[in-house]
Write a protein that holds these residues in place. Structure first.
Motif, PDB file in Angstrom:
ATOM      1  N   ILE A  95      14.662  17.372  35.292  1.00 39.31           N
ATOM      2  CA  ILE A  95      16.027  17.563  34.643  1.00 39.31           C
ATOM      3  C   ILE A  95      16.431  15.856  34.365  1.00 39.31           C
ATOM      4  N   GLU A  96      16.648  15.658  33.429  1.00 40.77           N
ATOM      5  CA  GLU A  96      17.251  14.284  33.345  1.00 40.77           C
ATOM      6  C   GLU A  96      18.164  14.738  32.851  1.00 40.77           C
ATOM      7  N   VAL A  97      19.852  13.974  32.910  1.00 39.46           N
ATOM      8  CA  VAL A  97      21.037  14.535  32.027  1.00 39.46           C
ATOM      9  C   VAL A  97      21.171  12.600  31.637  1.00 39.46           C
ATOM     10  N   ARG A 110      24.209  15.301  27.971  1.00 39.26           N
ATOM     11  CA  ARG A 110      23.805  16.580  28.248  1.00 39.26           C
ATOM     12  C   ARG A 110      22.756  16.887  29.227  1.00 39.26           C
ATOM     13  N   TRP A 111      22.311  17.505  29.544  1.00 41.17           N
ATOM     14  CA  TRP A 111      20.737  17.704  30.247  1.00 41.17           C
ATOM     15  C   TRP A 111      19.415  17.621  29.547  1.00 41.17           C
ATOM     16  N   ARG A 112      18.530  17.527  29.600  1.00 38.64           N
ATOM     17  CA  ARG A 112      17.082  18.124  29.278  1.00 38.64           C
ATOM     18  C   ARG A 112      16.279  18.197  30.456  1.00 38.64           C
ATOM     19  N   THR A 131      16.281  22.143  26.366  1.00 38.60           N
ATOM     20  CA  THR A 131      17.542  21.135  26.959  1.00 38.60           C
ATOM     21  C   THR A 131      19.427  21.883  26.501  1.00 38.60           C
ATOM     22  N   SER A 132      20.243  21.392  27.232  1.00 37.08           N
ATOM     23  CA  SER A 132      21.105  22.393  26.908  1.00 37.08           C
ATOM     24  C   SER A 132      21.627  22.957  26.285  1.00 37.08           C
ATOM     25  N   ARG A 170      29.871  13.590  33.011  1.00 34.34           N
ATOM     26  CA  ARG A 170      28.161  13.916  33.706  1.00 34.34           C
ATOM     27  C   ARG A 170      28.502  15.162  35.009  1.00 34.34           C
ATOM     28  N   ALA A 198      27.787  18.457  33.306  1.00 40.79           N
ATOM     29  CA  ALA A 198      26.239  18.605  32.430  1.00 40.79           C
ATOM     30  C   ALA A 198      25.474  18.978  33.936  1.00 40.79           C
ATOM     31  N   LEU A 199      26.100  18.262  34.965  1.00 40.80           N
ATOM     32  CA  LEU A 199      25.076  18.617  36.317  1.00 40.80           C
ATOM     33  C   LEU A 199      25.272  19.708  36.766  1.00 40.80           C
ATOM     34  N   VAL A 207      23.691  22.202  35.210  1.00 43.56           N
ATOM     35  CA  VAL A 207      22.021  22.491  35.409  1.00 43.56           C
ATOM     36  C   VAL A 207      21.795  23.410  36.490  1.00 43.56           C
TER      37      VAL A 207
END
Length: 77
Positions: free
Chosen positions: A6-8, A17-19, A30-31, A38, A41-42, A45
């Motif tokens: 998972i990338e933020v 955003r996260w993906r 994706t989010s 950040r 977004a975390l 996740v």
């Protein structure tokens, strides 16, 4: 070795955003929305990881309607 991560990231509009990205580079999910920080977004996740580690798969819309009608053509049409 993990098969996905998972990338933020910060988008062009300054939202986070996260993906979910497979190790081959394909984006798996994706989010769907941007977050103002950040950390938010975390948090999102972590909610997904906590609430859906073994979530069932359900179908909605046309695919579910076709199945209910006995249409088993799948993606081939």
């Amino acid at each position: 070795m993990a098969t996905a991560a998972i990338e933020v990231h910060e988008d062009a509009g300054g939202e986070f955003r996260w993906r979910l990205r497979h190790r081959n580079g394909t984006i798996l999910g994706t989010s769907g929305e941007g977050y103002t920080s950040r950390s938010k977004a975390l948090d999102a996740v972590n909610r997904v990881k906590r609430h859906a580690p073994n979530a069932p798969v359900t179908e909605e819309g046309d695919a579910a309607d076709a199945e209910a009608d006995g249409d088993d053509r799948g993606d081939d049409g």
